[in-house]
Write an enzyme that holds these catalytic residues in place. Sequence first.
Site, PDB file in Angstrom:
ATOM      1  N   LYS A 180       3.451  11.214 -11.383  1.00  0.00           N
ATOM      2  CA  LYS A 180       2.586  10.349 -12.185  1.00  0.00           C
ATOM      3  C   LYS A 180       3.325   9.040 -12.426  1.00  0.00           C
ATOM      4  CE  LYS A 180      -0.214  13.610 -14.838  1.00  0.00           C
ATOM      5  NZ  LYS A 180      -0.523  14.116 -16.202  1.00  0.00           N
TER       6      LYS A 180
ATOM      7  N   ARG B 282       0.818  -1.234   0.000  1.00  0.00           N
ATOM      8  CA  ARG B 282       0.000   0.000   0.000  1.00  0.00           C
ATOM      9  C   ARG B 282       0.840   1.268   0.000  1.00  0.00           C
ATOM     10  NH1 ARG B 282      -2.980  -3.129   3.679  1.00  0.00           N
ATOM     11  NH2 ARG B 282      -4.744  -4.100   2.633  1.00  0.00           N
TER      12      ARG B 282
ATOM     13  N   HIS C  70       8.052   8.163 -28.116  1.00  0.00           N
ATOM     14  CA  HIS C  70       7.104   9.132 -27.554  1.00  0.00           C
ATOM     15  C   HIS C  70       7.450  10.580 -27.909  1.00  0.00           C
ATOM     16  CE1 HIS C  70       4.224  10.793 -24.750  1.00  0.00           C
ATOM     17  NE2 HIS C  70       5.190  11.444 -24.112  1.00  0.00           N
TER      18      HIS C  70
ATOM     19  N   ARG D  64      -2.270  21.774 -14.694  1.00  0.00           N
ATOM     20  CA  ARG D  64      -1.252  20.774 -15.044  1.00  0.00           C
ATOM     21  C   ARG D  64      -1.428  20.256 -16.474  1.00  0.00           C
ATOM     22  NH1 ARG D  64       1.445  15.941 -11.336  1.00  0.00           N
ATOM     23  NH2 ARG D  64       2.672  15.060 -13.041  1.00  0.00           N
TER      24      ARG D  64
ATOM     25  N   HIS E 272      -0.604  11.065 -28.530  1.00  0.00           N
ATOM     26  CA  HIS E 272      -1.118   9.762 -28.092  1.00  0.00           C
ATOM     27  C   HIS E 272      -1.927   9.102 -29.208  1.00  0.00           C
ATOM     28  CE1 HIS E 272      -0.626  10.994 -23.589  1.00  0.00           C
ATOM     29  NE2 HIS E 272       0.490  10.557 -24.129  1.00  0.00           N
TER      30      HIS E 272
ATOM     31  N   HIS F 170       0.267  16.521 -26.622  1.00  0.00           N
ATOM     32  CA  HIS F 170       0.173  15.106 -26.257  1.00  0.00           C
ATOM     33  C   HIS F 170      -1.133  14.449 -26.702  1.00  0.00           C
ATOM     34  CE1 HIS F 170       3.773  16.011 -24.070  1.00  0.00           C
ATOM     35  NE2 HIS F 170       3.844  14.824 -23.515  1.00  0.00           N
TER      36      HIS F 170
ATOM     37  N   GLU G 102      -3.834  17.463 -11.551  1.00  0.00           N
ATOM     38  CA  GLU G 102      -4.342  17.869 -12.862  1.00  0.00           C
ATOM     39  C   GLU G 102      -5.820  18.229 -12.846  1.00  0.00           C
ATOM     40  OE1 GLU G 102      -2.325  15.854 -16.074  1.00  0.00           O
ATOM     41  OE2 GLU G 102      -4.061  16.216 -17.345  1.00  0.00           O
TER      42      GLU G 102
ATOM     43  N   GLU H  74      10.421  17.430 -25.515  1.00  0.00           N
ATOM     44  CA  GLU H  74       9.799  17.899 -24.269  1.00  0.00           C
ATOM     45  C   GLU H  74      10.489  19.177 -23.760  1.00  0.00           C
ATOM     46  OE1 GLU H  74       7.088  16.494 -22.986  1.00  0.00           O
ATOM     47  OE2 GLU H  74       7.063  14.407 -23.670  1.00  0.00           O
TER      48      GLU H  74
ATOM     49  N   LYS I 185       8.149  22.681 -14.407  1.00  0.00           N
ATOM     50  CA  LYS I 185       7.285  21.565 -13.994  1.00  0.00           C
ATOM     51  C   LYS I 185       6.994  21.635 -12.491  1.00  0.00           C
ATOM     52  CE  LYS I 185       5.881  16.923 -14.547  1.00  0.00           C
ATOM     53  NZ  LYS I 185       5.931  15.651 -15.242  1.00  0.00           N
TER      54      LYS I 185
ATOM     55  N   ASN J 117       0.741  18.842 -21.070  1.00  0.00           N
ATOM     56  CA  ASN J 117       0.399  17.875 -22.125  1.00  0.00           C
ATOM     57  C   ASN J 117       0.261  18.547 -23.486  1.00  0.00           C
ATOM     58  OD1 ASN J 117       0.253  15.550 -20.442  1.00  0.00           O
ATOM     59  ND2 ASN J 117      -1.593  16.439 -19.568  1.00  0.00           N
TER      60      ASN J 117
HETATM   61  P1  NAD Z   1      12.609   4.712 -22.184  1.00  0.00           P
HETATM   62  O1  NAD Z   1      12.460   4.651 -20.742  1.00  0.00           O
HETATM   63  O2  NAD Z   1      12.028   3.597 -23.006  1.00  0.00           O
HETATM   64  O3  NAD Z   1      14.168   4.864 -22.517  1.00  0.00           O
HETATM   65  C1  NAD Z   1      14.572   4.889 -23.869  1.00  0.00           C
HETATM   66  C2  NAD Z   1      15.699   3.899 -24.135  1.00  0.00           C
HETATM   67  O4  NAD Z   1      16.915   4.438 -23.637  1.00  0.00           O
HETATM   68  C3  NAD Z   1      15.523   2.555 -23.462  1.00  0.00           C
HETATM   69  O5  NAD Z   1      15.940   1.555 -24.349  1.00  0.00           O
HETATM   70  C4  NAD Z   1      16.460   2.635 -22.252  1.00  0.00           C
HETATM   71  O6  NAD Z   1      16.926   1.382 -21.833  1.00  0.00           O
HETATM   72  C5  NAD Z   1      17.569   3.478 -22.801  1.00  0.00           C
HETATM   73  N1  NAD Z   1      18.325   4.275 -21.833  1.00  0.00           N
HETATM   74  C6  NAD Z   1      17.832   4.981 -20.800  1.00  0.00           C
HETATM   75  N2  NAD Z   1      18.799   5.724 -20.251  1.00  0.00           N
HETATM   76  C7  NAD Z   1      19.942   5.459 -20.927  1.00  0.00           C
HETATM   77  C8  NAD Z   1      21.263   5.928 -20.827  1.00  0.00           C
HETATM   78  N3  NAD Z   1      21.615   6.905 -19.980  1.00  0.00           N
HETATM   79  N4  NAD Z   1      22.193   5.413 -21.670  1.00  0.00           N
HETATM   80  C9  NAD Z   1      21.837   4.478 -22.593  1.00  0.00           C
HETATM   81  N5  NAD Z   1      20.589   4.029 -22.758  1.00  0.00           N
HETATM   82  C10 NAD Z   1      19.643   4.526 -21.940  1.00  0.00           C
HETATM   83  O7  NAD Z   1      11.990   6.057 -22.806  1.00  0.00           O
HETATM   84  P2  NAD Z   1      11.760   7.516 -22.190  1.00  0.00           P
HETATM   85  O8  NAD Z   1      11.607   8.384 -23.371  1.00  0.00           O
HETATM   86  O9  NAD Z   1      12.725   7.855 -21.146  1.00  0.00           O
HETATM   87  O10 NAD Z   1      10.355   7.382 -21.461  1.00  0.00           O
HETATM   88  C11 NAD Z   1       9.159   7.185 -22.167  1.00  0.00           C
HETATM   89  C12 NAD Z   1       8.089   6.779 -21.166  1.00  0.00           C
HETATM   90  O11 NAD Z   1       7.894   7.836 -20.233  1.00  0.00           O
HETATM   91  C13 NAD Z   1       6.744   6.496 -21.800  1.00  0.00           C
HETATM   92  O12 NAD Z   1       6.250   5.280 -21.279  1.00  0.00           O
HETATM   93  C14 NAD Z   1       5.879   7.649 -21.338  1.00  0.00           C
HETATM   94  O13 NAD Z   1       4.513   7.283 -21.183  1.00  0.00           O
HETATM   95  C15 NAD Z   1       6.501   7.972 -20.007  1.00  0.00           C
HETATM   96  N6  NAD Z   1       6.253   9.344 -19.537  1.00  0.00           N
HETATM   97  C16 NAD Z   1       5.787   9.494 -18.271  1.00  0.00           C
HETATM   98  C17 NAD Z   1       5.564  10.758 -17.771  1.00  0.00           C
HETATM   99  C18 NAD Z   1       5.132  10.936 -16.351  1.00  0.00           C
HETATM  100  O14 NAD Z   1       4.821  12.073 -15.951  1.00  0.00           O
HETATM  101  N7  NAD Z   1       5.128   9.889 -15.549  1.00  0.00           N
HETATM  102  C19 NAD Z   1       5.820  11.882 -18.562  1.00  0.00           C
HETATM  103  C20 NAD Z   1       6.300  11.687 -19.857  1.00  0.00           C
HETATM  104  C21 NAD Z   1       6.517  10.403 -20.347  1.00  0.00           C
HETATM  105  N1  GLY Z   2       3.952  14.718 -18.307  1.00  0.00           N
HETATM  106  C1  GLY Z   2       2.767  15.423 -17.930  1.00  0.00           C
HETATM  107  C2  GLY Z   2       2.575  15.530 -16.470  1.00  0.00           C
HETATM  108  O1  GLY Z   2       3.415  15.145 -15.693  1.00  0.00           O
HETATM  109  O2  GLY Z   2       1.555  16.001 -16.049  1.00  0.00           O
END
Ligand code: NAD
Ligand code: GLY
Length: 379
Positions: free
Chosen positions: A146, A124, A275, A251, A262, A258, A247, A188, A237, A255
């Site tokens: 998030k 939890r 992405h 907030r 999406h 986005h 949000e 971004e 942010k 997006n």
């Molecule tokens: P990712 O986590 O898939 O990383 C991209 C690639 O880079 C992967 O293959 C990873 O293994 C590799 N990698 C990571 N760091 C590295 C490094 N320093 N050196 C070498 N390789 C490295 O992609 P991302 O773009 O970081 O994240 C995308 C995800 O984030 C999506 O699922 C999206 O929905 C999510 N997201 C979440 C939020 C939130 O607020 N929680 C906001 C934006 C995006």
């Molecule tokens: N990436 C959008 C948010 O964190 O709200």
Amino acid sequence: MASDLPPLRIDLGERSYPIVFSGSFDLLADAARPCVAGRACAVVTNEAVGGLYGDAVCAALEAAGGRAQRFLLPDGEERKNLRTLECLLEGFARAGMSRTAVVVALGGGVVGDIAGFAAAAYMRGVDCIQVPTTLLAQVDSSVGGKTGVNLAAGKNLAGAFHQPRLVFINWNTLATLPPREARAGYAEVIKYGIIADAPLFEQLERETPGIIAALCATPARVPAALGAIIRRCCAIKADVVGRDEREGGLRAILNYGHTFAHAVEALTAYGEYVHGEAVAIGMHAAARLAAGLGLCDAALVARQARLLEAAGLPTAFPALEFDAVLAAFGRDKKSRGATLRFVLPRRIGAVEIIENTDMTALRAAIAPGGGSMHQRARR
Ligand code: NAD
Ligand code: GLY
């Protein structure tokens, strides 16, 4: 707290936390000590990132008095699902992690979102530290709480708000990032300029070619200016999340682009664009829509497109059926019943949330072409 650039604080009452910025992991032990001393640390990462930075991060946690144990996730968006989450939670239980355990997410947004959700759900809720290693994760996903995974029905449809105790950003981890991921994260960064910071946008107009060339060189370099740019994005942010954690309204500006992104990701089966590339296409569509509705001038569309293209990002909307795009908008978490909501630019540095819109303008905004292609087959 020691930080190579001044630390930031996310102000959320008792859930407030610092973001530490550094060019190495040398400061991680001091930053993490208040959270990890005397506690088990579940370092959640993947093979690639763990291989590069796992030893340094585990050594810092041990130096801070924690007991580090690694948990490896499969790489890739397609594995950001309930099955992976379940395996991770079962792993925590098998390892005897208790309610005092701390989850340390070491990786990009995929690792951060899954590990953060596991921290929200395990017993939890246990504490979490985010150690983001992609540009996207450093400027966006690691901050703000998030967390979640994808369902077959859509992206990020299962999740929780669970704020970390600490975000530790070592910008030099970006030196090992694949060039395509560096460019994608940069979308971004550009987003923050458009939504809230005209001087940042102007700085990016001047510096993007040099920054991208350095990040994409072999071997890659992380230019000195990038740490401060990452910090500036996090400050925006932090301000937005501090004012609207869940949000309720404001907030949503984070997006920008986005809703379109999406839809593009879903309708290309998550196989064509990463992405950040979809976000670049989405920002271009949003700006075209805003210009079509008379909310901003055509010069903004052109300036934003030039900057996205300077970063090597695609802007052209793919050829998709209009009705399929509309249906995908309806499945977006940001939609409210039949109401479509778009974050649209008024000028560089200011956006507005617009509900519903003129379908003719929307159709024109996502007409195929009207931008550059750049996209390649994914991985
Ligand atoms: P990712 O986590 O898939 O990383 C991209 C690639 O880079 C992967 O293959 C990873 O293994 C590799 N990698 C990571 N760091 C590295 C490094 N320093 N050196 C070498 N390789 C490295 O992609 P991302 O773009 O970081 O994240 C995308 C995800 O984030 C999506 O699922 C999206 O929905 C999510 N997201 C979440 C939020 C939130 O607020 N929680 C906001 C934006 C995006
Ligand atoms: N990436 C959008 C948010 O964190 O709200």
